[in-house]
Design a protein around this motif. Structure first.
Motif, short mmCIF file in Angstrom:
data_model
loop_
_atom_site.label_atom_id
_atom_site.label_comp_id
_atom_site.label_asym_id
_atom_site.label_seq_id
_atom_site.Cartn_x
_atom_site.Cartn_y
_atom_site.Cartn_z
N ILE A 32 0.98 -1.82 -0.14
CA ILE A 32 0.14 -0.14 0.01
C ILE A 32 0.94 1.14 -0.10
O ILE A 32 1.77 1.20 0.84
N GLY A 33 0.26 2.44 -0.76
CA GLY A 33 1.37 3.77 -0.61
C GLY A 33 0.05 4.66 -0.08
O GLY A 33 -1.04 4.79 -0.19
N CYS A 34 0.34 5.41 0.71
CA CYS A 34 -0.48 6.70 1.18
C CYS A 34 0.50 7.56 1.41
O CYS A 34 1.70 7.66 1.74
N ILE A 35 -0.67 8.88 1.72
CA ILE A 35 -0.01 10.07 1.95
C ILE A 35 0.21 10.18 3.35
O ILE A 35 0.10 11.47 3.71
N GLY A 36 1.21 9.43 4.34
CA GLY A 36 1.87 9.68 5.04
C GLY A 36 1.00 10.25 6.23
O GLY A 36 -0.18 9.02 6.87
N ASP B 55 1.42 11.71 -3.86
CA ASP B 55 0.49 11.08 -5.21
C ASP B 55 0.93 10.51 -6.77
O ASP B 55 1.19 9.87 -7.21
N ARG B 56 2.35 11.35 -6.80
CA ARG B 56 3.27 10.97 -8.58
C ARG B 56 3.44 9.80 -8.07
O ARG B 56 3.63 8.40 -8.85
N THR B 57 4.03 9.56 -6.76
CA THR B 57 5.06 8.28 -6.78
C THR B 57 4.30 7.41 -6.80
O THR B 57 4.22 6.07 -7.61
N GLN B 58 2.93 7.31 -6.10
CA GLN B 58 1.91 6.25 -5.81
C GLN B 58 1.40 5.68 -7.33
O GLN B 58 1.30 4.51 -7.54
#
Length: 314
Positions: free
Chosen positions: A95-99, A129-132
């Protein structure tokens, strides 16, 4: 050598009868005899002594039987594990998330998910977001949590679904806006410094906050980069260094010397989205995927429940 050879041999070895083994396997007796003979020919070994009256294991056959049973058991276990993975009950979830914007609900969701699906290995990566979006495209993560959802409307490979929507709030030193003055407007803080994290991932978020200030309050904010965590920023707010503009969900824990206010008159609301890859379909329209979508689906359901509990903790 195929698993079929081993199944037929084990059936005969356990029943010591080709007829009984054929009945157990629901095939003809000649078919069983042929498969066992083919196995012996391939091995160049005699596994069974048989005549018209009886069937016996040779000593080589006894040793081979143990290995054959273990191989068949491993094959059955592999099938079970594959079925569990297809159902989302085993495997991995990245999962990627915004901290810190997900701290109000993500830990709760992860705890419930681990309780229900202990065989799924979960990893969480903090990324903007861009990295996600890049990580979703190349398969580095399976699910993204961010605010870039509307930008994916034209994407051929990624999709986004709304997760939550909430008001923007402002954190300021207690003396900065006494409660008796009522709910403030964002424009009331146009002369204050707006504190932001000194991290690479905060760049997109900074642009979001600038848009809110310009569109809904008509001023260009003066950003002051301080600290690398929410706690450090709130300590700077308490010290009077500036204010912190953020979604209301970020301010779930009170801090000494800091007051929190939901802002009045804003058109803009903070929206968060779940981002994932679209199913890949073949020419017949059937879904083809290198990873089971059920794993992501199972987590998304639990995550949605955690978000609902924010509004209704009971």
């Amino acid at each position: 050598m195929e698993l079929r050879h081993l199944r037929y041999f084990v059936a005969v070895a356990e029943a010591l009868s080709f007829r009984k083994a054929a009945g157990r396997l629901s095939v003809s007796e000649p078919a069983v005899s042929q498969q066992v003979a083919d196995l012996e020919d391939e091995l160049g070994l005699s596994l069974l002594n048989r005549n018209s009256r009886r069937v016996e294991l040779t000593e080589i056959g006894r040793v081979f039987l143990g290995g054959a049973r273990r191989t068949l058991a491993s094959a059955r276990e592999a099938v079970v594990q594959a079925q569990e993975a297809a159902a989302g009950e085993r495997g991995r979830l990245s999962i990627g998330c915004i901290g810190q914007l997900v701290y109000a609900f993500l830990p709760d969701a992860l705890a419930h998910f681990r309780e229900r699906y202990p065989l799924v290995e979960v990893s969480v990566l903090n990324m903007d977001d861009r990295t996600q979006v890049e990580a979703l495209a190349n398969g580095a993560i399976m699910l993204g949590i961010g605010w870039a959802g509307p930008n994916l409307a034209e994407s051929e490979s990624l999709t986004a679904t709304p997760l939550l929507r909430c008001s923007f709030s402002i954190a300021c030193a207690e003396h900065r806006w006494p409660a008796k003055r009522g709910r403030p407007k964002l424009s009331d803080f146009r002369e204050d410094n707006f504190l932001v994290l000194s991290t690479e991932a905060s760049r997109d978020y900074l642009r979001l906050l600038r848009t809110v200030c310009q569109r809904d309050a008509g001023f260009e904010p003066n950003f002051l980069t301080l600290g690398n965590s929410l706690e450090s920023l709130l300590s700077m707010v308490a010290a009077g260094r500036g204010v912190l503009l953020a979604p209301e969900i970020l301010f779930r824990h009170r801090t000494v010397g800091v007051s929190f206010h939901v802002l009045d008159g804003l058109k803009e609301e903070f929206e968060m989205f779940l981002m994932r890859r679209k199913p890949v379909r073949n020419s017949l329209g059937d879904v083809r995927s290198s990873e089971p979508a059920a794993t992501v689906d199972n987590f998304v359901k639990i995550l949605a429940d955690s978000v609902l509990r924010l509004a209704d903790p009971d």
